[in-house]
Design a protein around this motif. Structure first.
Motif, PDB file in Angstrom:
ATOM      1  N   UNK A 179       0.817  -1.209   0.000  1.00 29.20           N
ATOM      2  CA  UNK A 179       0.000   0.000   0.000  1.00 29.20           C
ATOM      3  C   UNK A 179       0.854   1.264   0.000  1.00 29.20           C
ATOM      4  N   UNK A 180       0.332   2.282  -0.652  1.00 27.03           N
ATOM      5  CA  UNK A 180       0.773   3.661  -0.439  1.00 27.03           C
ATOM      6  C   UNK A 180      -0.182   4.225   0.601  1.00 27.03           C
TER       7      UNK A 180
ATOM      8  N   UNK B  29      -4.782   9.518   1.635  1.00 22.99           N
ATOM      9  CA  UNK B  29      -5.169   8.722   0.473  1.00 22.99           C
ATOM     10  C   UNK B  29      -4.374   7.431   0.506  1.00 22.99           C
ATOM     11  N   UNK B  30      -5.030   6.291   0.344  1.00 20.34           N
ATOM     12  CA  UNK B  30      -4.321   5.012   0.278  1.00 20.34           C
ATOM     13  C   UNK B  30      -4.485   4.413  -1.112  1.00 20.34           C
ATOM     14  N   UNK B  31      -3.416   3.779  -1.590  1.00 20.74           N
ATOM     15  CA  UNK B  31      -3.387   3.225  -2.950  1.00 20.74           C
ATOM     16  C   UNK B  31      -2.849   1.805  -2.893  1.00 20.74           C
ATOM     17  N   UNK B  32      -3.515   0.882  -3.608  1.00 21.94           N
ATOM     18  CA  UNK B  32      -3.082  -0.509  -3.680  1.00 21.94           C
ATOM     19  C   UNK B  32      -3.142  -0.967  -5.129  1.00 21.94           C
ATOM     20  N   UNK B  33      -2.224  -1.877  -5.503  1.00 21.66           N
ATOM     21  CA  UNK B  33      -2.156  -2.354  -6.886  1.00 21.66           C
ATOM     22  C   UNK B  33      -2.115  -3.884  -6.883  1.00 21.66           C
ATOM     23  N   UNK B  34      -3.083  -4.487  -7.571  1.00 24.40           N
ATOM     24  CA  UNK B  34      -3.135  -5.939  -7.748  1.00 24.40           C
ATOM     25  C   UNK B  34      -2.981  -6.284  -9.223  1.00 24.40           C
ATOM     26  N   UNK B  35      -2.740  -7.559  -9.492  1.00 26.60           N
ATOM     27  CA  UNK B  35      -2.669  -8.036 -10.872  1.00 26.60           C
ATOM     28  C   UNK B  35      -3.065  -9.496 -10.918  1.00 26.60           C
ATOM     29  N   UNK B  36      -3.714  -9.874 -12.012  1.00 20.19           N
ATOM     30  CA  UNK B  36      -3.858 -11.288 -12.327  1.00 20.19           C
ATOM     31  C   UNK B  36      -3.185 -11.501 -13.681  1.00 20.19           C
TER      32      UNK B  36
ATOM     33  N   UNK C 110     -14.325   8.454  -0.282  1.00 21.78           N
ATOM     34  CA  UNK C 110     -14.815   7.864  -1.528  1.00 21.78           C
ATOM     35  C   UNK C 110     -13.707   6.979  -2.072  1.00 21.78           C
ATOM     36  N   UNK C 111     -14.107   5.884  -2.678  1.00 22.42           N
ATOM     37  CA  UNK C 111     -13.132   4.901  -3.137  1.00 22.42           C
ATOM     38  C   UNK C 111     -13.346   4.592  -4.608  1.00 22.42           C
ATOM     39  N   UNK C 112     -12.274   4.151  -5.254  1.00 21.04           N
ATOM     40  CA  UNK C 112     -12.311   3.804  -6.674  1.00 21.04           C
ATOM     41  C   UNK C 112     -11.638   2.461  -6.882  1.00 21.04           C
TER      42      UNK C 112
END
Length: 715
Positions: free
Chosen positions: A52-53, A71-78, A168-170
């Protein structure tokens, strides 16, 4: 002289080398075996386990200040997709500024999240994806090494948002097939920017400086642990069927049914080829009308999607602007304002090592034996050198009118650094072009250079261009030839520490144009003693500009008004005020007055934006130019009204109506767009034009109903 240039170049390298060296922040991809449902709610287990950021840094209004909200940021991948999950904390969710819902909305005037992927990790290019709290999606390509954005690019991706009690989330899903990338890399450049519009606050993860733009990917953070994605066979076919019902005047209506095919093939992960057959651009919005008070042609933007894909590779030189382009894609498929069928087109673009390249070739059909068929092409190659600089070439071949021996070529070199003297932007660009064609006699060359220092406190440049009298590139655009132009700008933009004023701007912009024999043709000395941006988001400015024109030939400016040759000098004043876009009703008003070709010119421009509801927006613009000059009095009026009904980001309707008193015609363009699948769209378009008869009664000029269905698959 050569030694002088060598010493200057070595000095630039030294100044770049002493720039600040900061360690880039890092976030890692987390590979997910779980199916991620894109619904705006980050409730899958993968989100809880990912890297996470946890916070961003403030860029505005206080550089390196603490953000008002985290602000929190997360990155996933498949195997085939990238997922970005972002939570924007806000204790006043009811005060969030959001009004856009349509795809490709400009989001700069509302709360938004913007993410950047530099998939070649070279700090020069990238993909931009942005979203607001209503899930309106915006995408673009990084252009001019991050100085600008090519917002006309469209890629398939999806996003949903959710507004909660304290945030709010995206949730964003980007198919990896949307991107070109270097599969040998284990890390990409990555950045995130958040805007809180009611506070005029901008927060960013990396590159936290008012002098930098988020698109300058050299200052992006690092996205590590890039997985081995499965891009499939890289084939994306899209089939379209377009039906048109057209009636011209009082003639009988005619019907046309036209299939078309677009194929995108990923040759490698960093090289893409495209083919279009029997191309149709029926859904493309009509051009907004423009007022021309000069003797030079106007430039209209490209809106057709085939030509926008990968268009950033054809950028040439630095800041050539709207007056000179070696390749202007609207030369293809349009001739003397008449549409020309495109039988087929092919293009390829990508990167090999440090070399970017792009090529395009098309075949147009003939129109009633008046406009001949023609084959046209363009090739662009740009080599990365040093840390941020480049050298390149461009060449075109062919002519819209199929005139013989038509070709052009150009070379450009851009030295660029964002660590000049520590942490400032600095550019030097030089370029040269040559154009040839049957019937061109004289100087067919054009050369120029620019030295640019674009930063937040001081922004200045000096520029020179020389354009030969026979420089008319068949596939390019040049508004004026047979000239030498000298121009400059100095802007001082301090930010006072008070609660009322955000930033001042004091600007001086001189320019002088001569013919090739050094006889003056035009000049302008633009002074801006007042330009104030308030903390409320409102802005007002005052400008004063002495100007002059020396006309060697007469020119037509309006009906029954021709300005005769001679020397003309005048001065004009301009006052402009704009209200903050965070308000439901906002707009801009500008008034200009002063001399004009021996007489006077008064100009009024008004723009009003009214958000009646969250899904209904009304835009109104009006322009009136009233001239009283010895050659004759005239007025030029433009009126335009746009209504946008946005049910959600995948279903929207717009109606655009415009009138000008020069053509005395009213034109309306309405479009319904339903995106029912990532690569599936239904367009229903209705075009209607009417104009008056001599008896002042309105008559129908043209009606056209268009239905276009397009569907594709990523294989």
């Amino acid at each position: 002289m050569k030694n002088h240039f060598l010493w200057i170049f070595l000095l630039l390298l030294h100044l770049q080398s002493i720039g600040q060296s900061t360690k880039k922040p890092v976030i890692a991809f987390t590979f997910s075996e779980e199916t991620i449902r894109v619904d705006g709610l980050l409730n899958e287990a993968g989100w809880q386990q990912s890297d996470s950021i946890t916070t961003l840094g403030m860029v505005e209004p206080i550089e390196n200040g603490a953000p008002t909200y985290n602000t929190t940021v997360k990155v996933l991948a498949d195997a085939k997709n990238i997922y970005v999950g972002i939570t924007c904390f806000d204790t006043q969710p009811g005060a969030i500024v959001a009004f856009s819902k349509a795809r490709d909305s400009e989001l700069e005037d509302e709360d938004y999240l913007k993410i950047i992927f530099d998939t070649f990790n070279d700090g020069r290019n990238g993909y931009i994806f942005a979203i607001n709290p209503f899930a309106a999606r915006y995408d673009a390509l990084v252009s001019n090494n991050g100085e600008s954005e090519n917002s006309n690019w469209d890629g398939p991706w999806d996003a949903k948002t959710s507004i909660n009690t304290n945030s709010w989330s995206a949730e964003i899903r980007i198919p990896v097939s949307t991107l070109t990338y270097n599969k040998k890399l284990d890390s990409w450049g990555f950045n995130v920017e958040r805007r809180i519009q009611r506070l005029l606050e901008v927060n960013r993860w990396s590159g936290i400086s008012m002098d930098y733009k988020v698109g300058q990917t050299l200052h992006a953070g690092s996205l590590s642990n890039v997985p081995l994605f499965n891009s499939g066979i890289g084939l994306t076919p899209r089939v379209s069927l377009t039906g048109k019902l057209t009636q011209d005047g009082t003639e009988s209506a005619n019907y046309d049914l036209k299939p078309s095919l677009d194929i995108t093939q990923r040759i490698t992960t960093d090289i893409t080829a495209q083919l279009t057959v029997n191309t149709d651009f029926a859904e493309t919005e009509v051009d907004s009308r423009q007022t021309n008070l000069t003797r030079f042609p106007l430039l209209y933007p490209e809106k057709r999607q085939f030509f926008l894909e990968g268009a950033d590779i054809f950028d040439f030189g630095i800041s050539l602007g709207r007056s000179l382009m070696p390749f202007y894609s609207r030369r293809i498929g349009l001739y003397n304002n008449q549409e020309v069928p495109i039988n087929w087109g092919a293009k390829v673009n990508g990167k090999v090592n440090n070399t970017y390249f792009g090529g395009l070739v098309t075949q147009t059909g003939d129109v009633n034996s008046v406009i001949p068929s023609s084959k046209m092409g363009v090739l662009r190659v740009k080599q990365n050198i040093l840390k941020e600089s480049s050298v390149g070439m461009i060449t075109t071949i062919g002519d819209p009118g199929n005139r013989n021996n038509a070709w052009s070529g150009g070379i450009d070199f851009t030295y660029q650094t964002s660590t000049f003297g520590g942490n400032k932007n600095f550019l030097i660009g030089v370029w040269g072009m040559y154009a040839n064609r049957e019937g061109l006699d004289g100087d067919k060359s054009a050369v120029g250079f620019k030295i640019d220092y674009p930063n937040d406190l001081w922004d200045w440049f000096v520029q020179y261009r020389r354009i030969g009298d026979a420089f008319e590139p068949s596939m390019g655009f040049v508004s004026r030839n047979n000239i030498s132009t000298y121009s400059a700008k100095v802007a001082y933009m301090p930010r006072p520490e008070n609660r009322v004023i955000r930033q001042h701007q004091f600007r001086f912009s001189p320019s002088l144009t001569t013919d090739l024999n050094h006889n003056w043709e035009s000049y302008e000395l633009s002074f801006t003693p007042i330009n104030v941006s308030l903390e409320s988001g409102d802005n007002f400015s005052l400008n004063f500009a002495p100007s002059g024109e020396f006309l060697k030939d007469s020119f037509y400016i309006a009906e029954d008004v021709t300005i005769e040759p001679g020397a003309y000098h005048w001065s004009s004043f301009e006052f402009e005020a704009s209200t903050a876009s965070k308000r439901a009703v906002n707009g801009t008003a500008a008034y200009r007055c002063g001399g004009f070709y021996g007489g006077n010119l008064d100009q009024v421009e008004l723009q009003l934006n009214w958000r009646l509801m969250s899904f209904l927006i009304l835009e109104f613009s009006y322009e009136n130019n009233i001239a009283r000059i010895p050659a004759g009095d005239f007025s030029k009026e433009l009126l335009a009204v746009r209504t946008a009904l946005n049910i959600n980001s995948n279903l929207n309707f717009s109606l655009f109506t415009q009138y000008d008193n020069e053509s005395e015609s009213v034109g309306s363009y309405s479009r319904l767009r339903w995106t029912f699948a990532p690569l599936g769209d239904l367009f229903v378009v209705y075009k209607h034009n009417i104009q008056p008869k001599i008896t002042d009664k309105w008559r129908q000029d043209q009606n056209q109903l268009i239905v276009k269905l397009t569907y594709g698959l990523a294989l």
